[in-house]
Write an enzyme that holds these catalytic residues in place. Sequence first.
Site, PDB file in Angstrom:
ATOM      1  N   LYS A 112      -8.024   0.363   8.960  1.00 32.87           N
ATOM      2  CA  LYS A 112      -8.167  -0.068   7.560  1.00 32.87           C
ATOM      3  C   LYS A 112      -9.457  -0.863   7.350  1.00 32.87           C
ATOM      4  O   LYS A 112     -10.102  -0.740   6.313  1.00 32.87           O
ATOM      5  CB  LYS A 112      -6.954  -0.899   7.118  1.00 32.87           C
ATOM      6  N   LYS A 195       0.225  14.965   7.271  1.00 34.29           N
ATOM      7  CA  LYS A 195       1.456  14.390   6.733  1.00 34.29           C
ATOM      8  C   LYS A 195       1.290  14.046   5.255  1.00 34.29           C
ATOM      9  O   LYS A 195       0.188  13.714   4.801  1.00 34.29           O
ATOM     10  CB  LYS A 195       1.900  13.178   7.549  1.00 34.29           C
ATOM     11  N   LYS A 198       0.615   8.723   0.634  1.00 34.62           N
ATOM     12  CA  LYS A 198       0.202   8.282  -0.700  1.00 34.62           C
ATOM     13  C   LYS A 198      -1.302   8.051  -0.754  1.00 34.62           C
ATOM     14  O   LYS A 198      -1.901   8.222  -1.798  1.00 34.62           O
ATOM     15  CB  LYS A 198       0.977   7.041  -1.142  1.00 34.62           C
TER      16      LYS A 198
HETATM   17  P1  ATP Z   1      -0.257   5.129   3.533  1.00 37.46           P
HETATM   18  O1  ATP Z   1      -0.934   6.479   3.417  1.00 37.46           O
HETATM   19  O2  ATP Z   1      -0.829   4.079   2.629  1.00 37.46           O
HETATM   20  O3  ATP Z   1      -0.059   4.671   4.952  1.00 37.46           O
HETATM   21  P2  ATP Z   1       2.314   6.288   3.463  1.00 37.46           P
HETATM   22  O4  ATP Z   1       2.389   7.464   2.559  1.00 37.46           O
HETATM   23  O5  ATP Z   1       2.160   6.547   4.941  1.00 37.46           O
HETATM   24  O6  ATP Z   1       1.175   5.359   2.916  1.00 37.46           O
HETATM   25  P3  ATP Z   1       3.903   3.982   3.933  1.00 37.46           P
HETATM   26  O7  ATP Z   1       4.152   2.987   2.854  1.00 37.46           O
HETATM   27  O8  ATP Z   1       2.893   3.693   5.001  1.00 37.46           O
HETATM   28  O9  ATP Z   1       3.579   5.378   3.231  1.00 37.46           O
HETATM   29  O10 ATP Z   1       5.269   4.362   4.665  1.00 37.46           O
HETATM   30  C1  ATP Z   1       6.539   3.880   4.327  1.00 37.46           C
HETATM   31  C2  ATP Z   1       7.539   4.550   5.248  1.00 37.46           C
HETATM   32  O11 ATP Z   1       7.589   5.957   5.021  1.00 37.46           O
HETATM   33  C3  ATP Z   1       7.209   4.388   6.737  1.00 37.46           C
HETATM   34  O12 ATP Z   1       8.401   4.139   7.453  1.00 37.46           O
HETATM   35  C4  ATP Z   1       6.622   5.716   7.137  1.00 37.46           C
HETATM   36  O13 ATP Z   1       6.831   5.996   8.515  1.00 37.46           O
HETATM   37  C5  ATP Z   1       7.391   6.683   6.231  1.00 37.46           C
HETATM   38  N1  ATP Z   1       6.600   7.877   5.907  1.00 37.46           N
HETATM   39  C6  ATP Z   1       5.426   7.884   5.225  1.00 37.46           C
HETATM   40  N2  ATP Z   1       4.967   9.145   5.059  1.00 37.46           N
HETATM   41  C7  ATP Z   1       5.878   9.971   5.661  1.00 37.46           C
HETATM   42  C8  ATP Z   1       5.983  11.397   5.829  1.00 37.46           C
HETATM   43  N3  ATP Z   1       5.068  12.223   5.350  1.00 37.46           N
HETATM   44  N4  ATP Z   1       7.053  11.897   6.479  1.00 37.46           N
HETATM   45  C9  ATP Z   1       8.001  11.056   6.972  1.00 37.46           C
HETATM   46  N5  ATP Z   1       7.961   9.714   6.853  1.00 37.46           N
HETATM   47  C10 ATP Z   1       6.927   9.158   6.198  1.00 37.46           C
HETATM   48 MG    MG Z   2       1.575   4.874   6.374  1.00 38.46          MG
END
Ligand code: ATP
Ligand code: MG
Length: 332
Positions: A112, A195, A198
Site C-alpha cells: 500500500k 480475484k 473493490k
Molecule cells: P481491497 O481490494 O481494498 O483489498 P477487497 O475487495 O479485497 O478490497 P477487503 O475489504 O480487503 O476486500 O476484504 C474483506 C474480506 O473479504 C476479507 O476477509 C477478504 O479475504 C474477503 N474477500 C475479498 N475479496 C474476495 C474474493 N474475491 N473472494 C473471496 N473472498 C474475498
Molecule cells: Mg483485500
Amino acid sequence: KPRVLSGIQPTADSFHLGNYLGALRQWVRLQDTHETFYCVVDLHAITVEHDPALLLERTRRSAAQLLAIGLDPEEGALFVQSQVPEHAQLSWVLECQTGFGEASRMTQFKDKAARQGTDRASVGLFTYPVLQAADILLYQANAVPVGEDQRQHLELSRNLAQRFNNRFGPTLTVPEPHIVTDTAKIYDLQDPTAKMSKSASSAGGLIELMEDPKRSAKKIRSAVTDAGREIVYDPEGKPGVSNLLIIYSALTDRPVAELETAYEGKGYGDLKKDVAEVLVEFVEPFQQRVRSYLDDVAELDKLLTRGAERARDVASATLSEVYRRIGFLQPA
Ligand code: ATP
Ligand code: MG
C-alpha cells in the site's frame, strides 16, 4: 463456546459478492458454534486519506449490510471499533512490544505504501497490523477467520500474544487461524484469473451487493466465458465458467458436480441466465433489509451502541489485566 473475532473496513458504499461469499457468509455460520465479536473497523479506515461524512455514512451502511446478511445482534456482539476505546489503548501497549523491523516486514504496508509513495503513507498505515492484533487479543479470541491475504498479520498477533505472555505472565490467548474450508474465492467477471476486488476490479467485473440488481444481472450475463461450450468445473482451462459455477453453487448450496450434470447439453447462455436469477433473488430481499435498517438510523445507532457496551465488558477486563501486568498504577 470458543470465541471468534472478525472485522471489516467501512471503506466502500457496498460489500461485494467476493466479500460475502468469501468471508461474511462464514461470519453468520460461526454464530452457531462460537461466541462472536464482529466489528466495523473505522479506526483502520482512517489509515488512508478519507472523507469524514463519507466514513460516517459507510460505517452505518456496513453495519446495516452485516445485519441484513443475518448477523444477530442478540446472539453475538456487533459493534463499531471506535466506540470501544480499549482497541486504541491496547494497540499502544502492543506497539511498544513490536520491533520496528518486524513491523517493516509486513507486506500489506509495503504494497500500500508503494502505491501511495512512502512519504504520503501514514504512520497509522504502518502500525495497522498492531491495531489488528489489539482487535483480536482484546477479546481473547481463539479463532480468527482469515483469508490468505491476512495470514501474515495473524502471525504477528500470535507472536505479540506469546511475547507479552512470556515477558509479563500469561494474559493473552494466542489465536489460531480459522481457515474456512467451504468458502469460495470469487473472481473478477471480466478477468476471471484475478480475484474480484473493490480496489482492483473494473465496474463490469465487480458485483456490488447494493447496486441495482438489474445491473448485477447484466454483469453476470456479460461475464467473460471461455472457449468451447461445455459447462464443466475446470478452474485452469475454464476460469470464467468455473467462477459462475462457484457463485451459483454458493448461492444455492447445490454442489458443483450436481450443477455440471444439470447443465449437460446446455449452453453458457443458460447458465448465465440462471446465475443472474439466483443472484437477484438473493440481492433483492437483502437490499430491502438494508434499507429498513437505514430508514431508522436512530435505532441502528442504538443497536450498535449496545453492541459496543457488550464488547467493552470483555475488552475492558483484558485491558485492565494488561495494564496491571505491565506495571501501570491501578485505579484506587
Ligand atoms: P481491497 O481490494 O481494498 O483489498 P477487497 O475487495 O479485497 O478490497 P477487503 O475489504 O480487503 O476486500 O476484504 C474483506 C474480506 O473479504 C476479507 O476477509 C477478504 O479475504 C474477503 N474477500 C475479498 N475479496 C474476495 C474474493 N474475491 N473472494 C473471496 N473472498 C474475498
Ligand atoms: Mg483485500
